[in-house]
Design a protein around this motif. Structure first.
Motif, short mmCIF file in Angstrom:
data_model
loop_
_atom_site.label_atom_id
_atom_site.label_comp_id
_atom_site.label_asym_id
_atom_site.label_seq_id
_atom_site.Cartn_x
_atom_site.Cartn_y
_atom_site.Cartn_z
N SER A 53 -7.56 -3.16 3.13
CA SER A 53 -8.12 -3.53 1.82
C SER A 53 -7.11 -4.29 0.98
CB SER A 53 -8.61 -2.28 1.07
OG SER A 53 -7.53 -1.44 0.69
N VAL A 54 -5.84 -3.89 1.06
CA VAL A 54 -4.79 -4.58 0.32
C VAL A 54 -4.53 -5.95 0.93
CG1 VAL A 54 -2.33 -4.54 -0.23
CG2 VAL A 54 -3.70 -2.47 -0.55
N THR B 80 -9.06 5.87 -7.74
CA THR B 80 -9.44 5.40 -6.40
C THR B 80 -8.27 4.71 -5.69
OG1 THR B 80 -10.25 3.30 -7.31
CG2 THR B 80 -11.84 5.11 -7.07
N ALA B 81 -7.10 4.73 -6.32
CA ALA B 81 -5.96 4.03 -5.73
C ALA B 81 -5.59 4.60 -4.36
CB ALA B 81 -4.76 4.12 -6.66
N VAL C 35 0.84 -1.20 0.00
CA VAL C 35 0.00 0.00 0.00
C VAL C 35 0.87 1.25 0.00
CG1 VAL C 35 -0.31 0.34 2.51
CG2 VAL C 35 -2.15 0.94 0.93
N HIS D 155 0.48 4.15 -2.85
CA HIS D 155 0.22 5.55 -2.53
C HIS D 155 1.30 6.47 -3.07
CE1 HIS D 155 -2.69 4.65 1.06
NE2 HIS D 155 -3.20 4.37 -0.12
N ASP E 180 -7.48 5.46 -2.13
CA ASP E 180 -8.41 4.97 -1.11
C ASP E 180 -7.99 3.62 -0.53
OD1 ASP E 180 -9.97 7.21 -1.62
OD2 ASP E 180 -11.25 6.15 -3.07
N GLU E 181 -7.00 2.99 -1.15
CA GLU E 181 -6.55 1.70 -0.65
C GLU E 181 -5.95 1.85 0.75
OE1 GLU E 181 -7.16 -1.08 -1.89
OE2 GLU E 181 -7.21 -0.97 -4.08
N THR E 182 -6.27 0.90 1.61
CA THR E 182 -5.74 0.87 2.96
C THR E 182 -4.98 -0.43 3.17
OG1 THR E 182 -7.67 -0.25 3.89
CG2 THR E 182 -7.75 2.19 3.76
N ARG F 179 -4.24 -4.97 -11.18
CA ARG F 179 -4.73 -3.73 -10.59
C ARG F 179 -3.61 -3.04 -9.83
NH1 ARG F 179 -7.70 -4.67 -6.48
NH2 ARG F 179 -8.73 -2.63 -6.51
N ARG F 180 -3.72 -1.73 -9.75
CA ARG F 180 -2.79 -0.92 -8.95
C ARG F 180 -1.34 -1.19 -9.30
NH1 ARG F 180 -7.35 1.68 -8.10
NH2 ARG F 180 -8.47 1.15 -6.17
#
Length: 331
Positions: free
Chosen positions: A44-45, A36-37, A18, A22, A39-41, A80-81
């Protein structure tokens, strides 16, 4: 230079993953709508890493890049991400992750990979395009890219060569192009015979060496098969003289010895490379002499290795591996 270490990221790596996400997405230009990347915590990861998983790139235990997997689509692995530390760009981090992600997709029995790319990021679009990912649809600013994985398989007998080709034939549509390469007698014509079986066209299918091209009409109101031998053509311009365009749009076109020439016929194609593993009883230079009929595989005991590589948008998302590599008991 210390080598990159690409590891399968587990829940225990959530904080590092994460953090990379970020830092990477935090310096990107403002987008509308915003990504929305951010917003990842860690939580969530961690959930993703405990399920589909992801990758983490390290050098000397320092995190440099990361991505998350998505297995919500049958037969496909989503990415993703995809993130690289902004202070560590241009060091091959993203390329290393993509290579391992493709290996992971193969290990998991997937046919291909998909991901979303923002159209406002042309350098990112170019990165995926250079790696043979193709845009298949777009929703607002999100472009969906996809890539079908190539495959390689040992084929020990002519019958199995035809069976493999019949499986490929199930995936073909009118207008499709196949470019076949390999040594003299490797099995290109045998492969084409298997395609003819799958398409139910009128035979017999033999090497078209002395007529350059031969069209086999369908017996079941399907596409015809156009079989071309480009061995004696000196350049791509000579292929134009055969005037294949009229038939190619509604037929399946197979071009033997077509590397570097036949690709001009279509913006998408399957490249089929057939290699002989072992000693050959014919001219070691692979020279086709005037009046010589190409030998059929089976005249020697050497197995063949068939490599199939899809090229172009037409093949993005096609279940190539699952169809061709399915157990014969599934037929």
């Amino acid at each position: 230079m210390t080598a990159l270490n690409v590891i399968d990221a587990g829940p225990e790596h959530a904080e590092q993953v994460v953090d990379v996400i970020h830092r990477s997405f935090g310096v990107r230009q403002a987008l509308d709508p915003p990504s929305t990347a951010m917003d990842e915590t860690v939580e969530s990861v961690r959930r993703v890493l405990a399920g589909p998983g992801g990758l983490l790139v390290q050098r000397r235990d320092h995190p440099m890049g990361a991505l998350l997997f998505d297995e919500s689509r049958d037969g496909l692995l989503g990415l993703r991400r995809v993130a690289v530390d902004p202070d560590l760009q241009d060091r091959g981090v993203a390329s290393a992750m993509v290579g391992v992600a493709e290996d992971t997709a193969e290990e998991r029995g997937k046919d291909g990979i998909w991901l979303h790319v923002r159209e406002e990021l042309p350098e990112t679009v170019q990165f995926w395009t250079r790696r043979f990912y193709h845009p298949v649809r777009q929703d607002g600013p999100l472009i969906e890219f996809a890539k079908t994985l190539w495959l390689s398989r040992e084929v020990p007998t002519p019958d199995l060569m035809k069976d493999l080709a019949r499986r490929v034939g199930r995936l073909l549509n009118p207008g499709d192009l196949l470019v076949l390469s390999g040594d003299l007698g490797a099995g290109k014509t045998t492969f084409t015979q298997g395609l003819g079986d799958a398409l139910a066209v009128r035979g017999p299918i033999t090497s078209p060496t002395f007529v350059l091209a031969r069209e086999h009409p369908s017996l079941v109101d399907g596409p015809n098969l156009v079989h071309v031998d480009a061995y004696r053509l000196g350049a791509a311009a000579e292929l134009d003289d055969i005037d294949l365009d009229a038939a190619a749009a509604n037929a399946i076109t197979v071009v033997e010895w077509g590397d570097g020439m036949a690709e001009q016929l279509n913006d998408s194609w399957l490249h089929v490379r057939i290699e002989v593993r072992g000693p050959r009883p014919i001219d070691p230079l692979g020279t086709k002499h005037e009046g010589e009929v190409e030998p059929e595989p089976g005249e020697d005991d050497a197995p063949r290795v068939v490599t199939i590589k899809p090229r172009g948008t037409r093949w993005a998302g096609v279940p190539l591996r699952s169809t061709v590599l399915a157990d014969s008991t599934d037929d």
